[in-house]
Design a protein around this motif. Structure first.
Motif, short mmCIF file in Angstrom:
data_model
loop_
_atom_site.label_atom_id
_atom_site.label_comp_id
_atom_site.label_asym_id
_atom_site.label_seq_id
_atom_site.Cartn_x
_atom_site.Cartn_y
_atom_site.Cartn_z
N LEU A 291 -12.38 2.43 -6.93
CA LEU A 291 -11.28 2.30 -5.97
C LEU A 291 -11.86 1.70 -4.69
N GLY A 292 -11.71 0.40 -4.54
CA GLY A 292 -12.26 -0.24 -3.37
C GLY A 292 -13.61 -0.84 -3.67
N THR B 102 -8.05 -4.50 -0.62
CA THR B 102 -8.73 -3.65 -1.59
C THR B 102 -9.48 -4.54 -2.58
N ALA C 277 -13.31 9.29 -6.75
CA ALA C 277 -13.65 7.99 -6.16
C ALA C 277 -14.82 7.35 -6.87
N HIS D 142 -6.05 0.86 5.21
CA HIS D 142 -4.97 1.49 4.45
C HIS D 142 -5.45 1.61 3.01
N SER D 143 -5.00 2.65 2.32
CA SER D 143 -5.40 2.85 0.93
C SER D 143 -4.18 2.80 0.02
N LEU E 47 -7.93 8.51 5.14
CA LEU E 47 -8.53 7.40 5.88
C LEU E 47 -7.99 7.34 7.30
N ARG F 292 -5.46 9.53 -0.34
CA ARG F 292 -6.63 8.90 0.26
C ARG F 292 -6.24 8.12 1.51
N ASN F 293 -5.03 7.56 1.53
CA ASN F 293 -4.58 6.84 2.70
C ASN F 293 -4.46 7.79 3.89
N SER G 215 -5.15 -4.95 5.37
CA SER G 215 -6.18 -4.36 4.52
C SER G 215 -6.32 -5.13 3.22
N ILE H 20 -12.52 -0.95 0.54
CA ILE H 20 -11.38 -1.50 1.28
C ILE H 20 -11.91 -2.04 2.60
N TYR I 168 0.82 -1.21 0.00
CA TYR I 168 0.00 0.00 0.00
C TYR I 168 0.86 1.26 0.00
#
Length: 399
Positions: free
Chosen positions: A286-287, A310, A388, A71-72, A81, A77-78, A308, A289, A39
Motif C-alpha cells: 500500500l503505497g 499512491t 501495511a 491522503h490515503s 495520516l 489509514r487516511n 496525493s 504515498i 481517495y
C-alpha cells in the motif's frame, strides 16, 4: 498533457493469489500506468502502476512524504495520516533538509562493509533457530520459529534493545501496521513504544554499551526524543520487513518447486534470488504515498500542487516494460533496479542489512532442511492482506 482520465474510487489490497498483485492493479497498469483516483476522504489524486513513472516520482524532490500533506485510499489509514504527530527523529516522514540531517547521521551504520562484519553473527542466529527446529522436530510454524526471530534478534543487538522485550515491540508494531487499527490504537501503540525507547535511551546515557544507540548518544548531536524516534523507526522497520520477506519468500519457493530446486542445485544464485523475491513479492503493498509540492508533469499528466499520488509498487515491479515475464518467479533473473526498497532519498536505509539476513537465512534453510515442505494446503496459509507490510501470518512446515 492531460488531466482527463477515469476516476477510480477503490484501491485494492487483497490479492486474489498469494504472490501476485491485485488483478485490478494489473488492469489499471494495462489501461493507463498513471491515472486519477478518488481517495477515501474524497480527495482527487492519482495512482501509479507503471515502473518508470513510479521511479521518477520517488526520485523527484518536488514530491513530499510529510503525513499532513498526504491522503490515503484506505479510510482508517487516511485518518491516521492526517492526524499523525511525527515523533522527532522519525525521518521517514520528513523531507530534506530535516530528513537529510538524520539520514546522514545513520548512513555509516548500514554500509556494505559493516554488514559484512555482521555476517558471522547472522549465520550463528540462523543456525541456532534451525537447531531448535530440528530439536523439536516437525511440524513447525516457520514465522515464529525462524522468520521473525532472526531479524528481530539482529536489529535488537545492532540497536542495543533487549531481545527479552521483543513481545512488547512486536505487539506495538503489529498495531501500528494493521490497516484496520484506529487512530487511537495506533497513537497508543506508538506512545507506548516511544516511552519504552526513551527509557532505554536514558539507561544507555548513564551506562553506554557497544551498540548503535549508544554510539548515537555519544555523538551528542541528538536529543533524547530524537534518539527515541530514530530507534522506533529502525526497530519497527528492521524486523517487520525482513521477517515478512523470509516467511512469504519461503512460501513462494515451496509453491514453485523448480525454482527452489534451481536454488538448491546452484547456491551461487542466492543473491539473484533475494533480489527476485523482493521484486516478485513486493511486500510494501500500500503505497508509498507522495504529495506534490508544486505542479509536476509526469508521463504527460499534470499533477497539481497538493495532490496525493499512491505508488503501487507491487504492480510497478511486474511492469512488462521493465521486467519481461515479470509474473514468473525466476531466481536466475537479474532483478536489480526493482523498487521494493524504494528509490531516491528515501530508499531503504537498511537494505544491505536486509539483503544480508535474507541471503544467509534462505541459504541456511534450504541447506539444513532439504525435505522442507508445507504442512497444510497452500490455500490454508493465512495472508497478511490487512497489514501495511504483506506476508504470511503463519507458515506451517514439515521436513
Amino acid at each position: 498533457m492531460t488531466e482527463a482520465t477515469p476516476r477510480i474510487a477503490t484501491f485494492p489490497v487483497k490479492r486474489e493469489r498469494a504472490f501476485d498483485p491485485p488483478d485490478l492493479l494489473r488492469r489499471w497498469q494495462e489501461e493507463a500506468p498513471i491515472r486519477r483516483m478518488t481517495y477515501a476522504d474524497g480527495h482527487e489524486g492519482w495512482v501509479v502502476t507503471g515502473y518508470a513513472a513510479a521511479r521518477a516520482i520517488l526520485a523527484d524532490p518536488r514530491f513530499s512524504t510529510r503525513p499532513e500533506l498526504l491522503h490515503s485510499p484506505i479510510p482508517q489509514r487516511n485518518l491516521r495520516l492526517q492526524n499523525m504527530n511525527v515523533p522527532p527523529g522519525f525521518f521517514i516522514r520528513m523531507d530534506p533538509p530535516d530528513h537529510t540531517r538524520y539520514r546522514k547521521l545513520l548512513t555509516g551504520q548500514f554500509t556494505v562493509r559493516r554488514m559484512k562484519l555482521l555476517e558471522p553473527r547472522v549465520e550463528e542466529i540462523a543456525n541456532a533457530r534451525l537447531d531448535e527446529m530440528e530439536r523439536q522436530g516437525p511440524p513447525a510454524e516457520l514465522v515464529s520459529a525462524f522468520a521473525l526471530p532472526i531479524p528481530s534478534l539482529v536489529i535488537c543487538e545492532l540497536l542495543g534493545v533487549p531481545y527479552d522485550d521483543r513481545a512488547k515491540f512486536q505487539r506495538d508494531s503489529a498495531v501500528m501496521l494493521n490497516l484496520d487499527s484506529t487512530l487511537d490504537e495506533v497513537t497508543a501503540a506508538m506512545a507506548d513504544l516511544l516511552t519504552y525507547l526513551h527509557n532505554l535511551v536514558m539507561r544507555k546515557t548513564a551506562d553506554p554499551e557497544d551498540d548503535l544507540l549508544s554510539g548515537l548518544i555519544a555523538g551528542g548531536e541528538l536529543t533524547d526524543r530524537e534518539l527515541a524516534g530514530i530507534a522506533l523507526l529502525l526497530l519497527v522497520a528492521g524486523h517487520e520487513t525482513t521477517a515478512n520477506m523470509l516467511g512469504l519468500g519461503t512460501f513462494a519457493l515451496l509453491s514453485n518447486p523448480p525454482q527452489m530446486a534451481a536454488l538448491r542445485e546452484d547456491p551461487t544464485l542466492i543473491d539473484n534470488a533475494v533480489e527476485e523475491l523482493m521484486r516478485y513479492l513486493s511486500i510494501v503493498h500500500l503505497g508509498p504515498i507522495r504529495a506534490a509540492l508544486e505542479d509536476v508533469e509526469i508521463d504527460g499528466h499534470l499533477i497539481r500542487a497538493g495532490e496525493s499520488v499512491t505508488l503501487a509498487i507491487a504492480a510497478a515491479n511486474r511492469d512488462p516494460e521493465r521486467f519481461g515475464g515479470g509474473d514468473m518467479l525466476d531466481v536466475s533473473r537479474s532483478a536489480h533496479g526493482h523498487l521494493a526498497f524504494g528509490h531516491g532519498v528515501h530508499q531503504c536505509l537498511g537494505q544491505q542489512l536486509a539483503r544480508t539476513e535474507m541471503r544467509i537465512a534462505y541459504a541456511a534453510l534450504l541447506r539444513r532442511l532439504p525435505g522442507l515442505r508445507l504442512a497444510v494446503p497452500p490455500g490454508e496459509v493465512p495472508m497478511r492482506s490487512n497489514m501495511a507490510i504483506y506476508g504470511v501470518h503463519r507458515l506451517p512446515v514439515a521436513w
